[in-house]
Write a protein that holds these residues in place. Structure first.
Motif, PDB file in Angstrom:
ATOM      1  N   ARG A  93       0.483  -1.151   0.264  1.00 32.76           N
ATOM      2  CA  ARG A  93       0.112   0.319   0.401  1.00 32.76           C
ATOM      3  C   ARG A  93       0.613   1.060  -0.024  1.00 32.76           C
ATOM      4  O   ARG A  93       1.796   1.872   1.324  1.00 32.76           O
ATOM      5  CB  ARG A  93      -0.628  -0.118   0.667  1.00 32.76           C
ATOM      6  CG  ARG A  93      -1.707   1.114   1.716  1.00 32.76           C
ATOM      7  CD  ARG A  93      -2.789   1.491   2.343  1.00 32.76           C
ATOM      8  NE  ARG A  93      -4.122   0.632   1.959  1.00 32.76           N
ATOM      9  CZ  ARG A  93      -5.189   0.175   2.644  1.00 32.76           C
ATOM     10  NH1 ARG A  93      -4.680   0.089   3.680  1.00 32.76           N
ATOM     11  NH2 ARG A  93      -5.510  -0.812   1.714  1.00 32.76           N
ATOM     12  N   SER A  99      -2.329   8.164  -3.688  1.00 34.24           N
ATOM     13  CA  SER A  99      -2.848   6.843  -3.373  1.00 34.24           C
ATOM     14  C   SER A  99      -2.682   5.339  -1.763  1.00 34.24           C
ATOM     15  O   SER A  99      -2.222   4.827  -1.734  1.00 34.24           O
ATOM     16  CB  SER A  99      -1.496   6.157  -3.936  1.00 34.24           C
ATOM     17  OG  SER A  99      -0.166   6.288  -3.336  1.00 34.24           O
ATOM     18  N   ASN A 100      -3.178   7.029  -1.138  1.00 34.46           N
ATOM     19  CA  ASN A 100      -2.083   5.945   0.078  1.00 34.46           C
ATOM     20  C   ASN A 100      -3.350   5.044   0.951  1.00 34.46           C
ATOM     21  O   ASN A 100      -3.442   4.282   1.590  1.00 34.46           O
ATOM     22  CB  ASN A 100      -1.684   7.157   1.705  1.00 34.46           C
ATOM     23  CG  ASN A 100      -3.244   7.720   1.128  1.00 34.46           C
ATOM     24  OD1 ASN A 100      -4.218   7.528   0.504  1.00 34.46           O
ATOM     25  ND2 ASN A 100      -3.559   8.463   2.819  1.00 34.46           N
ATOM     26  N   TYR A 101      -4.698   4.805  -0.379  1.00 34.96           N
ATOM     27  CA  TYR A 101      -5.761   3.917  -0.065  1.00 34.96           C
ATOM     28  C   TYR A 101      -5.290   2.700  -0.896  1.00 34.96           C
ATOM     29  O   TYR A 101      -5.834   1.809  -0.916  1.00 34.96           O
ATOM     30  CB  TYR A 101      -6.544   4.106   0.464  1.00 34.96           C
ATOM     31  CG  TYR A 101      -7.416   5.342   1.021  1.00 34.96           C
ATOM     32  CD1 TYR A 101      -6.919   6.570   1.055  1.00 34.96           C
ATOM     33  CD2 TYR A 101      -7.247   5.083   2.476  1.00 34.96           C
ATOM     34  CE1 TYR A 101      -7.197   7.770   1.907  1.00 34.96           C
ATOM     35  CE2 TYR A 101      -7.965   6.174   3.287  1.00 34.96           C
ATOM     36  CZ  TYR A 101      -7.060   7.659   3.072  1.00 34.96           C
ATOM     37  OH  TYR A 101      -8.027   8.107   4.379  1.00 34.96           O
ATOM     38  N   LYS A 102      -4.619   2.690  -1.951  1.00 36.40           N
ATOM     39  CA  LYS A 102      -4.638   2.067  -2.983  1.00 36.40           C
ATOM     40  C   LYS A 102      -3.409   0.552  -2.873  1.00 36.40           C
ATOM     41  O   LYS A 102      -2.223   0.644  -2.664  1.00 36.40           O
ATOM     42  CB  LYS A 102      -3.810   2.149  -4.205  1.00 36.40           C
ATOM     43  CG  LYS A 102      -4.383   1.560  -5.246  1.00 36.40           C
ATOM     44  CD  LYS A 102      -3.581   2.868  -6.859  1.00 36.40           C
ATOM     45  CE  LYS A 102      -3.567   2.218  -7.938  1.00 36.40           C
ATOM     46  NZ  LYS A 102      -2.912   2.376  -9.192  1.00 36.40           N
ATOM     47  N   LEU A 103      -4.319  -0.727  -2.420  1.00 39.29           N
ATOM     48  CA  LEU A 103      -3.701  -2.056  -2.668  1.00 39.29           C
ATOM     49  C   LEU A 103      -2.725  -2.232  -4.094  1.00 39.29           C
ATOM     50  O   LEU A 103      -3.795  -2.395  -4.868  1.00 39.29           O
ATOM     51  CB  LEU A 103      -4.353  -2.693  -1.971  1.00 39.29           C
ATOM     52  CG  LEU A 103      -4.182  -2.920  -0.451  1.00 39.29           C
ATOM     53  CD1 LEU A 103      -4.681  -3.981   0.100  1.00 39.29           C
ATOM     54  CD2 LEU A 103      -2.510  -3.183   0.384  1.00 39.29           C
TER      55      LEU A 103
ATOM     56  N   ALA B  31     -13.112   3.627   3.285  1.00 39.71           N
ATOM     57  CA  ALA B  31     -12.517   3.602   1.634  1.00 39.71           C
ATOM     58  C   ALA B  31     -12.944   2.023   1.499  1.00 39.71           C
ATOM     59  O   ALA B  31     -13.269   0.606   2.577  1.00 39.71           O
ATOM     60  CB  ALA B  31     -11.004   3.151   2.206  1.00 39.71           C
ATOM     61  N   TYR B  33     -13.377  -0.723  -2.283  1.00 42.79           N
ATOM     62  CA  TYR B  33     -12.306  -1.350  -3.765  1.00 42.79           C
ATOM     63  C   TYR B  33     -13.533  -2.352  -4.580  1.00 42.79           C
ATOM     64  O   TYR B  33     -13.580  -2.634  -3.861  1.00 42.79           O
ATOM     65  CB  TYR B  33     -11.247  -1.544  -3.140  1.00 42.79           C
ATOM     66  CG  TYR B  33     -10.400  -1.192  -2.048  1.00 42.79           C
ATOM     67  CD1 TYR B  33     -10.782  -1.401  -0.736  1.00 42.79           C
ATOM     68  CD2 TYR B  33      -9.510  -0.376  -2.902  1.00 42.79           C
ATOM     69  CE1 TYR B  33     -10.044  -0.805   0.232  1.00 42.79           C
ATOM     70  CE2 TYR B  33      -8.741   0.596  -1.195  1.00 42.79           C
ATOM     71  CZ  TYR B  33      -9.050   0.472  -0.213  1.00 42.79           C
ATOM     72  OH  TYR B  33      -8.912   0.397   0.975  1.00 42.79           O
ATOM     73  N   TYR B  35     -12.391  -5.761  -7.534  1.00 54.09           N
ATOM     74  CA  TYR B  35     -11.087  -5.914  -8.358  1.00 54.09           C
ATOM     75  C   TYR B  35     -11.667  -6.670  -9.480  1.00 54.09           C
ATOM     76  O   TYR B  35     -12.050  -7.400  -8.829  1.00 54.09           O
ATOM     77  CB  TYR B  35      -9.691  -6.510  -7.436  1.00 54.09           C
ATOM     78  CG  TYR B  35      -8.911  -5.545  -6.523  1.00 54.09           C
ATOM     79  CD1 TYR B  35      -9.805  -5.282  -4.949  1.00 54.09           C
ATOM     80  CD2 TYR B  35      -7.846  -4.786  -6.815  1.00 54.09           C
ATOM     81  CE1 TYR B  35      -8.634  -4.359  -4.211  1.00 54.09           C
ATOM     82  CE2 TYR B  35      -7.034  -4.450  -5.695  1.00 54.09           C
ATOM     83  CZ  TYR B  35      -7.463  -3.716  -4.642  1.00 54.09           C
ATOM     84  OH  TYR B  35      -6.639  -3.479  -3.910  1.00 54.09           O
ATOM     85  N   LEU B  45      -7.349  -3.562  -9.723  1.00 53.55           N
ATOM     86  CA  LEU B  45      -7.707  -2.640  -9.133  1.00 53.55           C
ATOM     87  C   LEU B  45      -8.863  -2.122 -10.428  1.00 53.55           C
ATOM     88  O   LEU B  45      -8.323  -1.325 -11.113  1.00 53.55           O
ATOM     89  CB  LEU B  45      -7.100  -1.452  -8.333  1.00 53.55           C
ATOM     90  CG  LEU B  45      -7.404  -0.661  -7.725  1.00 53.55           C
ATOM     91  CD1 LEU B  45      -8.578  -1.240  -6.424  1.00 53.55           C
ATOM     92  CD2 LEU B  45      -6.776   0.665  -7.161  1.00 53.55           C
ATOM     93  N   TYR B  48     -11.841   3.346  -7.070  1.00 51.08           N
ATOM     94  CA  TYR B  48     -11.605   2.518  -5.330  1.00 51.08           C
ATOM     95  C   TYR B  48     -12.146   4.026  -4.804  1.00 51.08           C
ATOM     96  O   TYR B  48     -12.498   5.030  -5.409  1.00 51.08           O
ATOM     97  CB  TYR B  48     -10.619   2.207  -4.912  1.00 51.08           C
ATOM     98  CG  TYR B  48      -8.792   3.232  -4.847  1.00 51.08           C
ATOM     99  CD1 TYR B  48      -8.859   3.160  -6.351  1.00 51.08           C
ATOM    100  CD2 TYR B  48      -8.947   3.992  -4.329  1.00 51.08           C
ATOM    101  CE1 TYR B  48      -7.340   4.270  -6.667  1.00 51.08           C
ATOM    102  CE2 TYR B  48      -7.780   5.542  -4.027  1.00 51.08           C
ATOM    103  CZ  TYR B  48      -7.199   4.920  -5.854  1.00 51.08           C
ATOM    104  OH  TYR B  48      -6.306   6.545  -5.548  1.00 51.08           O
ATOM    105  N   GLN B  50     -12.354   6.186  -1.106  1.00 48.01           N
ATOM    106  CA  GLN B  50     -11.939   6.780  -0.394  1.00 48.01           C
ATOM    107  C   GLN B  50     -13.223   7.328   1.286  1.00 48.01           C
ATOM    108  O   GLN B  50     -12.601   7.504   2.225  1.00 48.01           O
ATOM    109  CB  GLN B  50     -10.461   8.102   0.273  1.00 48.01           C
ATOM    110  CG  GLN B  50      -9.453   7.801  -1.097  1.00 48.01           C
ATOM    111  CD  GLN B  50      -8.205   8.383  -1.072  1.00 48.01           C
ATOM    112  OE1 GLN B  50      -8.204   9.246  -0.845  1.00 48.01           O
ATOM    113  NE2 GLN B  50      -7.956   8.257  -2.502  1.00 48.01           N
ATOM    114  N   GLY B  97      -6.172   4.639   5.902  1.00 49.70           N
ATOM    115  CA  GLY B  97      -3.853   4.280   6.697  1.00 49.70           C
ATOM    116  C   GLY B  97      -3.752   3.290   6.013  1.00 49.70           C
ATOM    117  O   GLY B  97      -4.408   2.240   5.731  1.00 49.70           O
TER     118      GLY B  97
END
Lengths: 115, 112
Positions: A93, A99-103, B31, B33, B35, B45, B48, B50, B97
């Motif tokens: 991540r 991008s701090n939520y994107k895995l 958050a 997402y 996929y 992905l 997404y 937030q 986070g």
């Protein structure tokens, strides 16, 4: 963006042996590295994770190591059992901008534990 | 029970039709997402989000659309513009986070 490479794509071990799966990542700002186990037809489940301020973490038979300088992390499973057979995914991540939520996931490793 | 629920588990669609996949979570996560999973491709992905009323394109957004009108819901529409929609679709949610993402059990979409 982040790129995660995972090796090997398949791994076959004998019951009781150890299994090691390795991943590399490209974004030095990434700060969270989870490992997921996926059984056939199901969603992935978290088995262990590590944050960038830690070099190693262990939970019973499972351990993860992180080398931030080299930008790689590894999953170690000891004393493997047939029920460990599944697909394992590493992920990273990011921690920069939006991008701090994107895995970002690796392509997965099919682990087979032979009885 | 707290968790993330995807429905339906299996979905069949005729070529040229739009279809919407449902994803609901009661974990109070900000958050969410979507996929897509294909054999040998890992998880890629699509979109997404937030926060409510905000979402971003992921790596393979073409042919897909989403909305985030409520915190607990993040539906995905597979449009007729998606060239190869047959796949396993996974929804996930997480707090902000560096935290764990929880996955649903997936929806397998087949175009017939």
């Amino acid at each position: 963006g982040e790129n995660v490479e995972q090796h090997p794509s398949t791994l076959s071990v004998q019951e009781g042996d150890s299994a090691v799966i390795k991943c590399t990542y490209s974004d030095s700002a990434s700060n969270y590295f989870p490992w997921y186990k996926q059984e056939l037809g199901k969603g992935p489940q978290l088995i262990i994770d590590i944050r960038s301020n830690v070099g190693e973490k262990k939970d019973q038979r499972i351990a993860v190591t992180l080398n931030k300088t080299a930008k790689h992390f590894s999953l170690h499973i000891t004393e493997t059992q047939p029920e460990d057979s599944a697909v394992y995914f590493c992920a990273a991540r990011g921690n920069s901008g939006g991008s701090n939520y994107k895995l970002t996931f690796g392509k997965g490793t099919l682990l087979t534990v032979n009885p | 029970d707290g968790g993330i629920t995807q429905s339906p588990k299996y979905l069949f669609r005729k070529e040229g039709q739009n279809v919407t996949l449902s994803c609901e979570q009661n974990l109070n996560h900000d958050a969410m997402y979507w996929y897509r999973q294909d054999p040998g491709q890992g998880l890629r992905l699509i979109y997404y989000s937030q926060i409510v009323n905000d979402f971003q394109k992921g790596d393979i957004a073409e042919g897909y659309s989403v909305s985030r009108e409520k915190k607990e819901s993040f539906p995905l529409t597979v449009t007729s513009a998606q060239k190869n929609p047959t796949a396993f679709y996974l929804c996930a949610s997480s707090t902000r986070g560096p935290a764990e993402a929880f996955f649903g059990q997936g929806t397998r979409l087949t175009v017939v």
